[in-house]
Design a protein around this motif. Structure first.
Motif, PDB file in Angstrom:
ATOM      1  N   ALA A 265     -82.194 -33.981  46.195  1.00 52.55           N
ATOM      2  CA  ALA A 265     -83.268 -34.444  47.078  1.00 52.55           C
ATOM      3  C   ALA A 265     -82.719 -35.167  48.293  1.00 52.55           C
ATOM      4  O   ALA A 265     -83.351 -35.179  49.352  1.00 52.55           O
ATOM      5  CB  ALA A 265     -84.219 -35.357  46.303  1.00 52.55           C
ATOM      6  N   GLU A 266     -81.559 -35.787  48.162  1.00 50.66           N
ATOM      7  CA  GLU A 266     -80.933 -36.400  49.335  1.00 50.66           C
ATOM      8  C   GLU A 266     -80.323 -35.343  50.238  1.00 50.66           C
ATOM      9  O   GLU A 266     -80.373 -35.444  51.470  1.00 50.66           O
ATOM     10  CB  GLU A 266     -79.842 -37.397  48.924  1.00 50.66           C
ATOM     11  N   ALA A 267     -79.759 -34.301  49.633  1.00 51.91           N
ATOM     12  CA  ALA A 267     -79.037 -33.294  50.410  1.00 51.91           C
ATOM     13  C   ALA A 267     -79.973 -32.424  51.251  1.00 51.91           C
ATOM     14  O   ALA A 267     -79.643 -32.073  52.392  1.00 51.91           O
ATOM     15  CB  ALA A 267     -78.206 -32.409  49.474  1.00 51.91           C
ATOM     16  N   LEU A 268     -81.131 -32.079  50.714  1.00 52.93           N
ATOM     17  CA  LEU A 268     -81.980 -31.097  51.389  1.00 52.93           C
ATOM     18  C   LEU A 268     -82.425 -31.524  52.785  1.00 52.93           C
ATOM     19  O   LEU A 268     -82.372 -30.706  53.720  1.00 52.93           O
ATOM     20  CB  LEU A 268     -83.183 -30.766  50.502  1.00 52.93           C
ATOM     21  N   PRO A 269     -82.876 -32.766  53.001  1.00 57.47           N
ATOM     22  CA  PRO A 269     -83.242 -33.134  54.378  1.00 57.47           C
ATOM     23  C   PRO A 269     -82.059 -33.075  55.352  1.00 57.47           C
ATOM     24  O   PRO A 269     -82.265 -32.905  56.555  1.00 57.47           O
ATOM     25  CB  PRO A 269     -83.765 -34.571  54.232  1.00 57.47           C
ATOM     26  N   LEU A 270     -80.838 -33.211  54.830  1.00 63.06           N
ATOM     27  CA  LEU A 270     -79.660 -33.161  55.691  1.00 63.06           C
ATOM     28  C   LEU A 270     -79.415 -31.767  56.247  1.00 63.06           C
ATOM     29  O   LEU A 270     -78.679 -31.607  57.224  1.00 63.06           O
ATOM     30  CB  LEU A 270     -78.421 -33.648  54.924  1.00 63.06           C
ATOM     31  N   LEU A 271     -80.025 -30.749  55.625  1.00 66.92           N
ATOM     32  CA  LEU A 271     -79.873 -29.380  56.112  1.00 66.92           C
ATOM     33  C   LEU A 271     -80.540 -29.175  57.472  1.00 66.92           C
ATOM     34  O   LEU A 271     -80.265 -28.189  58.156  1.00 66.92           O
ATOM     35  CB  LEU A 271     -80.458 -28.384  55.104  1.00 66.92           C
ATOM     36  N   ARG A 272     -81.415 -30.095  57.847  1.00 68.64           N
ATOM     37  CA  ARG A 272     -82.055 -29.980  59.159  1.00 68.64           C
ATOM     38  C   ARG A 272     -81.030 -30.087  60.291  1.00 68.64           C
ATOM     39  O   ARG A 272     -81.272 -29.588  61.392  1.00 68.64           O
ATOM     40  CB  ARG A 272     -83.122 -31.061  59.316  1.00 68.64           C
ATOM     41  N   ASN A 273     -79.904 -30.731  60.031  1.00 68.37           N
ATOM     42  CA  ASN A 273     -78.827 -30.828  61.013  1.00 68.37           C
ATOM     43  C   ASN A 273     -77.503 -30.730  60.258  1.00 68.37           C
ATOM     44  O   ASN A 273     -76.846 -31.745  59.996  1.00 68.37           O
ATOM     45  CB  ASN A 273     -78.919 -32.140  61.798  1.00 68.37           C
ATOM     46  N   ILE A 274     -77.136 -29.533  59.888  1.00 68.73           N
ATOM     47  CA  ILE A 274     -75.960 -29.330  59.036  1.00 68.73           C
ATOM     48  C   ILE A 274     -74.692 -29.813  59.722  1.00 68.73           C
ATOM     49  O   ILE A 274     -73.828 -30.433  59.088  1.00 68.73           O
ATOM     50  CB  ILE A 274     -75.825 -27.842  58.645  1.00 68.73           C
ATOM     51  N   HIS A 275     -74.564 -29.545  60.996  1.00 65.40           N
ATOM     52  CA  HIS A 275     -73.325 -29.902  61.684  1.00 65.40           C
ATOM     53  C   HIS A 275     -73.080 -31.409  61.623  1.00 65.40           C
ATOM     54  O   HIS A 275     -71.969 -31.857  61.303  1.00 65.40           O
ATOM     55  CB  HIS A 275     -73.375 -29.439  63.137  1.00 65.40           C
ATOM     56  N   ALA A 276     -74.099 -32.198  61.885  1.00 72.25           N
ATOM     57  CA  ALA A 276     -73.939 -33.650  61.889  1.00 72.25           C
ATOM     58  C   ALA A 276     -73.758 -34.210  60.490  1.00 72.25           C
ATOM     59  O   ALA A 276     -73.134 -35.259  60.307  1.00 72.25           O
ATOM     60  CB  ALA A 276     -75.145 -34.307  62.560  1.00 72.25           C
ATOM     61  N   ASN A 277     -74.293 -33.509  59.486  1.00 73.31           N
ATOM     62  CA  ASN A 277     -74.309 -34.034  58.119  1.00 73.31           C
ATOM     63  C   ASN A 277     -73.351 -33.308  57.185  1.00 73.31           C
ATOM     64  O   ASN A 277     -73.434 -33.481  55.966  1.00 73.31           O
ATOM     65  CB  ASN A 277     -75.730 -33.926  57.542  1.00 73.31           C
ATOM     66  N   ALA A 278     -72.441 -32.521  57.722  1.00 76.58           N
ATOM     67  CA  ALA A 278     -71.575 -31.694  56.884  1.00 76.58           C
ATOM     68  C   ALA A 278     -70.742 -32.525  55.911  1.00 76.58           C
ATOM     69  O   ALA A 278     -70.603 -32.163  54.733  1.00 76.58           O
ATOM     70  CB  ALA A 278     -70.659 -30.839  57.765  1.00 76.58           C
ATOM     71  N   THR A 279     -70.207 -33.646  56.374  1.00 74.19           N
ATOM     72  CA  THR A 279     -69.357 -34.465  55.502  1.00 74.19           C
ATOM     73  C   THR A 279     -70.147 -35.010  54.323  1.00 74.19           C
ATOM     74  O   THR A 279     -69.700 -34.936  53.178  1.00 74.19           O
ATOM     75  CB  THR A 279     -68.741 -35.628  56.299  1.00 74.19           C
ATOM     76  N   ARG A 280     -71.328 -35.562  54.594  1.00 71.17           N
ATOM     77  CA  ARG A 280     -72.145 -36.109  53.509  1.00 71.17           C
ATOM     78  C   ARG A 280     -72.611 -35.002  52.561  1.00 71.17           C
ATOM     79  O   ARG A 280     -72.628 -35.201  51.339  1.00 71.17           O
ATOM     80  CB  ARG A 280     -73.349 -36.855  54.089  1.00 71.17           C
ATOM     81  N   LEU A 281     -72.964 -33.854  53.088  1.00 74.87           N
ATOM     82  CA  LEU A 281     -73.367 -32.735  52.229  1.00 74.87           C
ATOM     83  C   LEU A 281     -72.236 -32.329  51.300  1.00 74.87           C
ATOM     84  O   LEU A 281     -72.464 -32.055  50.108  1.00 74.87           O
ATOM     85  CB  LEU A 281     -73.802 -31.544  53.087  1.00 74.87           C
ATOM     86  N   HIS A 282     -71.022 -32.305  51.828  1.00 78.64           N
ATOM     87  CA  HIS A 282     -69.878 -31.960  50.980  1.00 78.64           C
ATOM     88  C   HIS A 282     -69.682 -33.016  49.888  1.00 78.64           C
ATOM     89  O   HIS A 282     -69.388 -32.673  48.733  1.00 78.64           O
ATOM     90  CB  HIS A 282     -68.610 -31.826  51.820  1.00 78.64           C
ATOM     91  N   GLU A 283     -69.838 -34.286  50.222  1.00 71.26           N
ATOM     92  CA  GLU A 283     -69.705 -35.347  49.215  1.00 71.26           C
ATOM     93  C   GLU A 283     -70.723 -35.166  48.096  1.00 71.26           C
ATOM     94  O   GLU A 283     -70.401 -35.313  46.912  1.00 71.26           O
ATOM     95  CB  GLU A 283     -69.900 -36.710  49.878  1.00 71.26           C
ATOM     96  N   LEU A 284     -71.950 -34.837  48.462  1.00 69.14           N
ATOM     97  CA  LEU A 284     -73.013 -34.696  47.463  1.00 69.14           C
ATOM     98  C   LEU A 284     -72.760 -33.493  46.561  1.00 69.14           C
ATOM     99  O   LEU A 284     -72.911 -33.576  45.337  1.00 69.14           O
ATOM    100  CB  LEU A 284     -74.364 -34.568  48.158  1.00 69.14           C
ATOM    101  N   THR A 285     -72.391 -32.361  47.150  1.00 67.35           N
ATOM    102  CA  THR A 285     -72.169 -31.173  46.333  1.00 67.35           C
ATOM    103  C   THR A 285     -70.934 -31.327  45.456  1.00 67.35           C
ATOM    104  O   THR A 285     -70.907 -30.846  44.321  1.00 67.35           O
ATOM    105  CB  THR A 285     -72.037 -29.916  47.215  1.00 67.35           C
ATOM    106  N   GLU A 286     -69.915 -32.010  45.966  1.00 58.43           N
ATOM    107  CA  GLU A 286     -68.715 -32.260  45.160  1.00 58.43           C
ATOM    108  C   GLU A 286     -69.066 -33.115  43.938  1.00 58.43           C
ATOM    109  O   GLU A 286     -68.594 -32.859  42.825  1.00 58.43           O
ATOM    110  CB  GLU A 286     -67.652 -32.953  46.010  1.00 58.43           C
ATOM    111  N   ARG A 287     -69.913 -34.113  44.139  1.00 59.76           N
ATOM    112  CA  ARG A 287     -70.342 -34.954  43.016  1.00 59.76           C
ATOM    113  C   ARG A 287     -71.145 -34.135  42.003  1.00 59.76           C
ATOM    114  O   ARG A 287     -70.975 -34.297  40.789  1.00 59.76           O
ATOM    115  CB  ARG A 287     -71.161 -36.131  43.530  1.00 59.76           C
TER     116      ARG A 287
END
Length: 350
Positions: A265-287
């Motif tokens: 649920a935290e990751a999905l809103p970050l998809l609205r701007n993948i480029h800016a949020n790529a690092t955080r998205l990677h952290e979430l998926t890695e976890r």
């Protein structure tokens, strides 16, 4: 975030303590939460991090202590508990909790435990009427942007069902008199998720411009829908076999599911701007991937314990336990599939 005051200085801290003999670290954390804060819930076996602080001992020494922090989804607040006369407990927003603590590392850790708008709205969307109202808003918004569709809003609406369904599953595995209600909620949430999934598929067909490749959109919503489908199958097996008591390993897997839903649920809103949020998205998926590996270990340990306890004396009970473990493992596996879909989007678009 639930905080308590310390006994002597009355500063705001997390419930914490030494490891309890015979209990795992996350179970010890749950024990301390009940003892110090009067709450019961699903403690995730995967820690969110650690911090160090200097603890003053009764003999006058002041030593550095390292604390591992585990998330607990609270399912019950007790009216009376062991240390209620010694401490104050209070719910804080994440930002206020981080500012309230004295330890800088703990403050940073609390800030990293992010809660998106969709997580908070998940707590508010308590019934189908509110979900339906949300659909009306989606249709209204789509009328304004017919060429693009509201895929992000639909993804985030589905995340609400994942959070609510996982919370209900954790409560279900606590047992007690409300099990039938928790099963019914999981079924209702799964139906809501199906409605959202159908809306996504229809929107894909009628939309000219999509934010991602059409196959990526359908794969992502499909993986999300598979997750809550597996929650419903877990609840169905529990209802079918009339199981009322659950092993600790089952509860631990449910706690992982709760935290995995929160991360998605935290990751999905970050998809609205993948480029800016790529690092955080990677952290979430890695976890999420790490949590799936830990769930596999818990699944194996639970099966082995169930076989030793019932394999030779009560084969039917072992078969039922094995099926429930299998469903719980599949829920976590589907969440890993969601993580992989998100990773694919990051690779393609960041």
């Amino acid at each position: 975030m639930l905080m308590v005051t310390s006994r002597e200085t009355k500063r705001w801290v997390l419930p914490k303590g030494n490891l309890v003999t015979g209990l795992s670290p996350h179970a010890s954390a749950a024990h301390e939460a009940e003892e110090e804060a009067g709450v019961i819930g699903a403690a995730c076996p995967t820690k969110i991090g650690s911090y160090a602080y200097r603890k003053k001992l009764r003999n006058g020494a002041s030593l550095m202590v390292e604390v591992d922090v585990f998330p607990i989804a609270v399912t019950k607040e007790l009216d009376e508990w062991e240390e209620q006369d010694e401490r104050e407990r209070r719910w804080f927003s994440l930002a206020d909790a981080a500012n309230a603590v004295n330890e800088p590392d703990l403050g940073d850790l609390l800030r990293s435990f992010r809660s998106s708008d969709i997580v908070r709205s998940g707590m508010r969307l308590a019934n189908a009427r509110e979900i339906t109202q949300g659909f009306r808003m989606f249709h209204w918004f789509q009328a304004l942007l017919p060429k693009q569709g509201n895929f992000f809003g639909l993804f985030e609406a589905h995340a609400v069902t994942l959070i609510a369904g996982s919370d209900a599953l954790a409560r279900l595995l606590q047992g007690g008199s409300g099990m039938a209600d928790h099963i019914m909620e999981i079924i209702e949430r799964e139906h809501q998720a199906d409605d959202i999934t159908r809306e996504v598929l229809v929107t894909v067909r009628r939309t000219f411009l999509t934010p991602f490749d059409r196959s990526a959109i359908t794969s992502l919503i499909g993986a999300m829908d598979d997750s809550i489908d597996q929650m419903q199958q877990t609840a169905g097996a529990i209802s079918l076999y009339e199981v009322t008591e659950f092993e600790q390993e089952m509860k631990d897997m449910a706690a992982i599911i709760v935290d995995a839903a929160r991360l998605i649920a935290e990751a999905l809103p970050l998809l609205r701007n993948i480029h800016a949020n790529a690092t955080r998205l990677h952290e979430l998926t890695e976890r999420l991937v790490r949590m799936e590996g830990q769930a596999d270990e818990i699944h194996a340990a639970g099966l082995k314990a169930a076989f030793k306890a019932h394999g030779k004396t009560n084969t039917l009970q072992f078969i039922v336990a094995r099926e429930i473990y299998s469903h719980l493992e599949k829920v976590v596996d589907r969440f890993e599939d969601v993580a992989n879909e998100i990773d694919g989007l990051v690779i393609d678009h960041a």
